[in-house]
Design an enzyme around this catalytic site. Sequence first.
Site, PDB file in Angstrom:
ATOM      1  N   GLY A 270       0.929  -1.398   0.030  1.00 36.03           N
ATOM      2  CA  GLY A 270      -0.086  -0.137   0.343  1.00 36.03           C
ATOM      3  C   GLY A 270       1.110   1.388   0.069  1.00 36.03           C
ATOM      4  N   ASN A 271       0.213   2.827   0.617  1.00 34.98           N
ATOM      5  CA  ASN A 271       1.256   3.430   0.780  1.00 34.98           C
ATOM      6  C   ASN A 271       0.084   4.465   1.121  1.00 34.98           C
ATOM      7  OD1 ASN A 271      -1.165   5.524  -1.102  1.00 34.98           O
ATOM      8  ND2 ASN A 271      -0.311   4.223  -2.890  1.00 34.98           N
ATOM      9  N   TYR A 272       0.536   5.392   1.332  1.00 32.09           N
ATOM     10  CA  TYR A 272       0.569   6.642   2.649  1.00 32.09           C
ATOM     11  C   TYR A 272      -0.597   7.391   2.673  1.00 32.09           C
ATOM     12  CZ  TYR A 272       5.396   5.400   5.095  1.00 32.09           C
ATOM     13  OH  TYR A 272       5.575   4.397   5.573  1.00 32.09           O
ATOM     14  N   SER A 273      -1.505   7.264   1.611  1.00 31.31           N
ATOM     15  CA  SER A 273      -2.207   8.679   1.453  1.00 31.31           C
ATOM     16  C   SER A 273      -3.430   7.991   1.537  1.00 31.31           C
ATOM     17  CB  SER A 273      -2.727   8.047  -0.331  1.00 31.31           C
ATOM     18  OG  SER A 273      -4.077   8.364  -0.967  1.00 31.31           O
TER      19      SER A 273
ATOM     20  N   ALA B 259      -3.632   7.164  -4.993  1.00 28.06           N
ATOM     21  CA  ALA B 259      -1.999   7.048  -5.111  1.00 28.06           C
ATOM     22  C   ALA B 259      -2.236   5.549  -5.407  1.00 28.06           C
ATOM     23  CB  ALA B 259      -1.316   7.384  -4.139  1.00 28.06           C
TER      24      ALA B 259
END
Length: 694
Positions: free
Chosen positions: A209-212, A277
């Site tokens: 995943g990512n930090y969005s 993102a």
Amino acid sequence: MQLKGKKIVLGITGSIAAYKAAILVRLLVKAGAEVQVVMTPSAKEFITPLTLSALSGRPVLCDFFCSGNGVWNSHVELGLWADAMIVAPATASTIGKMAHGIADNLLVTTYLSMKAPVFVAPAMDLDMYSHATTQSNLSILTNNGNYILEPASGELASHLSGKGRMQEPEYILSRLQEYFAGDKALAGRKILITAGPTYEKIDPVRFIGNYSSGKMGFAIANECAMQGAEVTLVAGPVALDTPHPSIKRVDVESAQQMYDASTKIFPQCDAAILCAAVADYSPVAAADKKIKRTADGMTLELKSNPDIAAELGRQKTEKQLLAGFALETNNGEFHAKEKLDKKNLDFIVLNSLEDEGAGFAVDTNKITIIDKEKTSEYPLKSKKDVARDIVSYLKSLFLFLLLFMAVPQTNAQELNATVSLNSSKVQGTNTEVFTVLGDALTEFINNRKWTNYAYEEYERIACNFTFVVDAYSDDGSFTCSLMVQASRPIFGSTYSSTIFKYEDKAINFSYQPYDRLDFNEDNLDNNLTAVIAFYAYIIIGMDMDTMGELGGSEFLNKALNIANNAQMMSDAGWRAGSNENNRYTVIDDYMNGAMEPLRQLMYKYHRLGLDTMFKNADEGRKIITECIAMLKTAYDNRPLAYITKLFTEYKKEELVNVYSNEGGSEEKNSVVEVLYEISPSQSDAWDMIKKSAL
Ligand code: PMT
């Protein structure tokens, strides 16, 4: 101007920020609003009712009954009276009471009786604001259709610093003004927004995943919805509530799911803003069971995810707009331009992790918007304000599409004119010349390309050029009067509204059968074609003014140039400085800065007022009433200008229709007062509106 005559209930609660309410009252009153202050009992500990009644010019209401005479302060009447309610500052306690209907003070009962939109400006300490209870109460208020003016970050009364500071009075005023400006510029538009991260499953407990956080995309969705768009928000896994009650939300988890949802929704949309993102890769296969730890480490085989932006860019038609984001860590502009190009975007919003306060999870962002022509940098702002900038950019491109680009080049000319030439006053002469001249004029007006823009057949402007020949002699000299009229259809109806109508009392020109009618801007050697070109540009300019505020300047300026260049011609209609209204004074007025409100109202009146009337008569009429106030401003700016009078004359039947059946007597009387003042000669029409107000 948007607040002139608006009735505002200002609810004040017990917060240290109550002192700002006094400034807000002053600003509202200065903007022409009538303000009724309602205070909670604890608000009186922070600011006195005396101060607020002095500023608002009205007694302040705090209790259910007036002490002394026992008169009931009717919250029901206030609910009907107000055009808007603001609760500023709104404490956690009042927000909770509003969310749950705990009606133990006049402010909350007024809120519960309110028929008008309610704006809530929270003010509290950062921990109270971020507490799950406050957040859930705010969500309830949002879901119930209220507008939350999210607090700013800064130093708080507790001397701690964080989010919870009430928005400044100037900001609250501007949000209210925007609301009343009817800035529903995106009404009828369908917009797709993607937001948040995607999660790509590795096994039942792990993902890539990512930090969005989704904050940026949700703020854009909210802004579009506030401006009247029908928004579909495709959201990755985020911990955010849907920011606006009208937004349709589709929750997804993976890039593939986001791709499936977006490609299905996009064909029905006018635009998409892709803020998500999206993970570029996902595991080739997700394990069914939790992958066990091994001593040797592990290798994860990844495959490329579909590129949603590139696919939508491929599908995009010339009537759709597509915007993407670029999150970069280095060489931002270069990479963003590459993405703009490769994904066939109309513009890209670059945010760089090199800029402090920009990017993931924070409440602020710093963006640069890049399109094929230019690069525009913006300072660090709250994500809400960044969203407004992005939506304004989108709107400017919509306008551009609407005016110039959305349709393929066709041979259709701008004007679709009916030309008639009445020679009954000069009978007895050879009438062939009139028939030939009528045909030549029809061909000249309709076949000439007046602009460089592409018009579809259905976009041509319907207009009439009606000549009456007053004098003619065999040497070919004519004196005619000319009535020019143009109209535009109103969206979603069969009705056409007049956008320009003017009678030119006398045009002198020479014409011999089969003379070629031609027009050269730099060499006005033919008064007839100069006059026709002059009105053609006015019609096109006025039509463009109805499409976008002041959108017709290019063509109105062309008309002004013709008028300026024609000063040496013998035709008196061109004469500058004439006391009579003539064609020179008409264009001179239109291009005078003092008359800007009149040109601005052309957009509001037609695209917001009349277009809305066919969906919601009451709302549309209220917008038209605001246009009449703009007309009055133009009139006050330049009382001797003819074009304010002209507007009321060619709109009089329409105005009678708008007001005769609908609207309250106060509204009708205020409109009629302006109309009588500007155009007393049309009193018969205004009397009809006045009668209906009785
Ligand atoms: O959500 P927040 O915490 O508020 O943070 C906001 C944000 C930083 C996530 C946001 O402002 C942002 O920059 N979003 C785009 C992040 C990104 O994925 O950028 P990119 O440069 O990798 O992608 C370029 C564009 O292609 C983006 O519009 C993206 O949505 C799109 N894309 C990318 C990959 C893919 N497979 N499909 C896509 O559609």
